[in-house]
Design an enzyme around this catalytic site. Structure first.
Site, mmCIF file in Angstrom:
data_model
loop_
_atom_site.group_PDB
_atom_site.id
_atom_site.type_symbol
_atom_site.label_atom_id
_atom_site.label_comp_id
_atom_site.label_asym_id
_atom_site.label_seq_id
_atom_site.Cartn_x
_atom_site.Cartn_y
_atom_site.Cartn_z
ATOM 1 N N ARG A 90 0.840 -1.191 0.000
ATOM 2 C CA ARG A 90 0.000 0.000 0.000
ATOM 3 C C ARG A 90 0.882 1.250 0.000
ATOM 4 O O ARG A 90 1.962 1.260 0.594
ATOM 5 C CB ARG A 90 -0.903 0.040 1.248
ATOM 6 C CG ARG A 90 -2.077 -0.922 1.199
ATOM 7 C CD ARG A 90 -3.117 -0.516 0.139
ATOM 8 N NE ARG A 90 -4.281 -1.392 0.124
ATOM 9 C CZ ARG A 90 -4.423 -2.448 -0.684
ATOM 10 N NH1 ARG A 90 -3.480 -2.778 -1.531
ATOM 11 N NH2 ARG A 90 -5.543 -3.166 -0.642
ATOM 12 N N HIS A 125 -0.761 0.114 -9.804
ATOM 13 C CA HIS A 125 -1.474 -0.806 -8.906
ATOM 14 C C HIS A 125 -2.003 -2.043 -9.666
ATOM 15 O O HIS A 125 -3.200 -2.335 -9.675
ATOM 16 C CB HIS A 125 -2.633 -0.087 -8.189
ATOM 17 C CG HIS A 125 -3.059 -0.779 -6.925
ATOM 18 N ND1 HIS A 125 -3.442 -0.105 -5.787
ATOM 19 C CD2 HIS A 125 -3.155 -2.091 -6.602
ATOM 20 C CE1 HIS A 125 -3.762 -0.975 -4.832
ATOM 21 N NE2 HIS A 125 -3.604 -2.195 -5.325
#
Ligand code: NAP
Ligand code: GLV
Length: 313
Positions: free
Chosen positions: A228, A276
């Site tokens: 993250r 991502h």
């Protein structure tokens, strides 16, 4: 009694696609798309979500369990209206560990085998060989040895690189040197050159990739962050790269996504940016896993992947 589930994601199109996939897989059950504009409670006992609106939990008061369409539950747990009593079940693997293995191997080999330097040589039409590497000079450290991190660590170890892993409970993994807990983090970092982050984002792990910790890596350290964005203090990474303390980074996740066009990461020569995609949720594997778990719960069988609300993962 018909099993009912409500599906909610960040967009109506995406929600419709997931609903259809679940209906195809289990025609006897009922899967409804949640819509904020007609918030009539569906009476569903299960919700299947990815970044849903918080209002879902205000309206759907019969829910017993929420299935997350991803491994990380950090954004779900931040929703103000998520009831404390609700069981949260995260995605376990479902084809993501294999993708993450590919991503990390690419990042490691790109750095260790100097493929970015060969790309520069090719652009200059220059036949320039470099010495063979010694894998002992590239010890890899994997932060987070869960469903994904364990597969990653073992895949790297199979290539012959020295690999260590860091987790909370120091559960043994064959072929991997194990470090456990905050008290062993410094020692883990001090033997690591390529640091791979696969931790969940929790209050304990936020900002863990900071100047102090990254400065403990071996010289010419390299960071691969696939977990993250909020694990990384971005200005600390830039300072360490520009000061020559780290040699590079491959980043898949960012504090703000999409990464803003004027962000310095885009153009930094030492940073590789991907949007991502290190491990994308695969629809067929995901539907099969969640349908299997709902069927188990309906039979009173306990399922794995239930999030511990205390530890946040
Ligand atoms: P997981 O199975 O829950 O594993 C989490 C691991 O982190 C466990 O080994 C756990 O230790 C360790 N851990 C948690 N808190 C810790 C702490 N404070 N100190 C040390 N170790 C700690 O999770 P997963 O399925 O492998 O997924 C990991 C993360 O990857 C997700 O949360 C998500 O953020 C990220 N992800 C990213 C993508 C992408 O495309 N970029 C895709 C999928 C997942 P214990 O073993 O001791 O419990
Ligand atoms: C993706 O980032 C996930 O958590 O599954």
């Amino acid at each position: 009694m018909t099993v009912k589930a409500i599906v909610a994601t960040q967009s109506a199109d995406n929600t419709r696609r997931w609903c259809q996939a679940f209906r195809n897989a289990w025609p006897e059950a009922r899967f409804d798309a949640w819509s904020e504009s007609s918030p009539v409670p569906s009476g569903a006992r299960y919700a299947i979500v990815w970044q849903p609106p918080s209002a879902l939990f205000r309206n759907e008061t019969a829910l017993e369990a929420v299935f997350n369409l991803g491994a990380g539950v950090d954004s779900l747990l931040r929703l103000p209206e998520l009831p404390r009593s609700l069981s949260i079940v995260r995605l376990e693997g479902a084809g993501m560990a294999e993708q993450m293995v590919e991503y990390v191997l690419y990042g490691l080999l790109r750095a260790a085998r100097e493929f970015s330097n060969y790309a520069v040589s090719q652009a200059d039409v220059r036949w320039q060989t470099r010495p063979a590497i010694r894998r002992e000079d590239w010890p890899v450290g994997v932060m987070g040895l869960g469903t994904i991190g364990t597969e990653v660590a073992q895949a790297v170890a199979r290539l012959g690189y020295p690999v260590a892993g860091w987790s909370r409970t120091a559960r043994p993994v064959p072929g991997i040197e194990i470090f456990g807990g905050q008290e062993n983090l410094a020692a883990f970092l001090a033997r690591t050159r390529v640091l791979v982050n696969v931790l969940p984002l929790t209050p304990d792990t936020e900002d863990i990739l900071n100047r102090d910790n990254l400065s403990r890596l071996l010289p010419d350290g390299y960071l691969i962050n696939v977990a993250r964005g909020r694990h990384l203090v971005e200005e600390d990474l830039l300072a360490l790269l520009d000061g020559g303390r780290l040699m590079g980074a491959m980043l898949d996740v960012f504090r703000t996504e999409p990464l803003p066009a004027d962000h310095p990461f885009w153009r930094h020569p030492g940073i590789v940016v991907t949007p991502h995609v290190a491990a994308i949720t695969l629809q067929d594997d995901t539907v099969a896993q969640i349908v299997g778990k709902i069927r188990d719960m309906e039979r009173g069988v306990a399922v794995s992947g239930v999030v511990n609300r205390g530890s946040g993962y």
